[in-house]
Design an enzyme around this catalytic site. Structure first.
Site, PDB file in Angstrom:
ATOM      1  CE  LYS A   1      -2.195   7.722  -1.826  1.00  0.00           C
ATOM      2  NZ  LYS A   1      -1.600   7.344  -0.246  1.00  0.00           N
TER       3      LYS A   1
ATOM      4  CE  LYS B   1      -5.305  -3.531   4.225  1.00  0.00           C
ATOM      5  NZ  LYS B   1      -4.230  -3.840   5.022  1.00  0.00           N
TER       6      LYS B   1
ATOM      7  CE  LYS C   1      -7.379   8.807   5.391  1.00  0.00           C
ATOM      8  NZ  LYS C   1      -6.169   9.351   4.585  1.00  0.00           N
TER       9      LYS C   1
END
Ligand code: TYM
Length: 334
Positions: free
Chosen positions: A198, A201, A112
């Site tokens: 994967k 979103k 992140k």
């Protein structure tokens, strides 16, 4: 006493097939048997850049997807995390028993940080502590989540162990917190449509939403990168083709998977046909969810009433844990 189950999904809007297969299907599998609380974790959603104008709508959207997917408000409690401020209180208390260095070392934090270098806030570092508090607040033992959440569950167990060790219960021998385990589903890792990593979103083109119509699903699957179809041999382990086979297995079952494996081996696979069939099968499984969602969208008052009633029940349990934790930690009781 039934085992307590807790899980949550961030309030980032509509759910995709990864969320559905990795988390919601697990929730559906346990709701009859256990004492379940399923949450929309809006406090976690604000740790990465977000729009305050759409946060409320995104939160509601996840609740609608939960209900539409079949979570039954008669069987489980549905929680909006920020309606239960005890999450934050427990997170602070648990944060005092856990080393910062281990939080800084977590791969999810590092990812992140790399994704949003200008948005590295305290909340982001604290993310796993708040997540531990989410589950431990209700003394949750089972957590239906995808495999990507395993590092967070490990932190959760470490925090529980640390707390239990530092603040033992007098006499009873009973520890304050259980060490939560992951409840696994077949779709614990749903791969991306891009062929890499994967379904997520945050990666455009990687996902199919639960609310997508047939044409959208077809268009998304059409973009999955494939090969010439004449390679033969065994199915590749990664990339677009590998991912199509995983989806074929998850949605079409062993039979569909087997049929296309044979075609692949015999160098006669036609990806166009496989993608059409897969689109149809995925869509058919989403139709009942979409129909239920439309009914719920038209009934916001009913949904609000459920959320209010369930928040009150959640807070009652949560306050019991906070009281116990504060006593154990030695705070003044009057
Ligand atoms: P979040 O919002 O990223 O994802 C929600 C759930 O969806 C699962 N998931 C997947 N499963 C399989 N394949 C995929 N491609 C895929 N993508 C997402 C995730 O594993 C997750 O179960 N940290 C959590 C939210 C959270 C939480 C909690 C979960 C906060 N507090 C307490 C459980 C208990 C998260 O970011 O999920």
């Amino acid at each position: 006493m039934k085992k307590r189950v807790y899980s949550g999904i961030r309030a980032t809007g509509r759910l995709h097939l990864g969320n559905y297969l990795g988390a919601v299907k697990g929730m559906l599998a346990v709701q009859d048997e256990y004492d379940c609380i399923f949450s929309v974790v809006d406090l976690h959603a604000i740790t990465t850049p977000y729009d305050p104008k759409t946060l409320a709508e995104s939160t509601r959207s996840v609740i609608l997807d939960y209900l539409a997917a079949g979570l039954d408000p008669e069987k489980c409690l549905l929680e909006v995390q920020s309606f239960v401020p005890e999450h934050m209180e427990l997170a602070y208390l648990l944060g005092t028993v856990f080393p910062v260095a281990e939080l800084e070392d977590l791969p999810t934090y590092k990812d992140k940080k790399a994704q949003h270098p200008k948005y590295v806030n305290m909340g982001l570092l604290y993310y796993p502590v708040l997540m531990a508090a989410d589950v431990l607040l209700y003394k949750g033992e089972l957590v239906p989540v995808g495999i990507d959440q395993e590092p967070h569950l490990e932190i959760m167990r470490q925090i529980a162990r640390k707390f239990n060790g530092m603040f033992p219960s007098a006499g009873s021998g009973q520890v304050t917190f259980p060490e939560p385990r992951r409840f696994k589903t077949e779709g614990e890792y749903v791969p991306s449509l891009t062929g890499e990593g994967k379904m997520s979103k945050s990666v455009e083109g990687s996902y199919i939403n639960l609310t997508d119509d047939l044409e959208t699903i077809k268009a998304k699957l059409a973009k999955v990168p494939t090969d010439s179809g004449t390679l033969g041999g065994s199915i590749p382990q990664k990339g677009g083709v590998a991912n199509l086979f995983v989806l074929a297995y998850l949605f079409g079952g062993k039979e569909m998977h087997h049929k296309y494996v044979e075609d692949y081996k015999e160098k006669r696979i036609r990806y166009g046909e496989m993608k059409q069939e897969l689109s149809q099968i995925i869509y058919e499984q989403l139709v009942p969810i979409q129909e239920r969602r439309r009914v719920l969208e038209a009934n916001p008052e009913k949904v609000n009433a459920i959320l209010k009633e369930h928040a009150a029940k959640c807070r009652e349990i949560a306050q019991g844990t906070i009281k116990e934790v504060k006593e154990k930690m030695g705070f003044l009781q009057i």
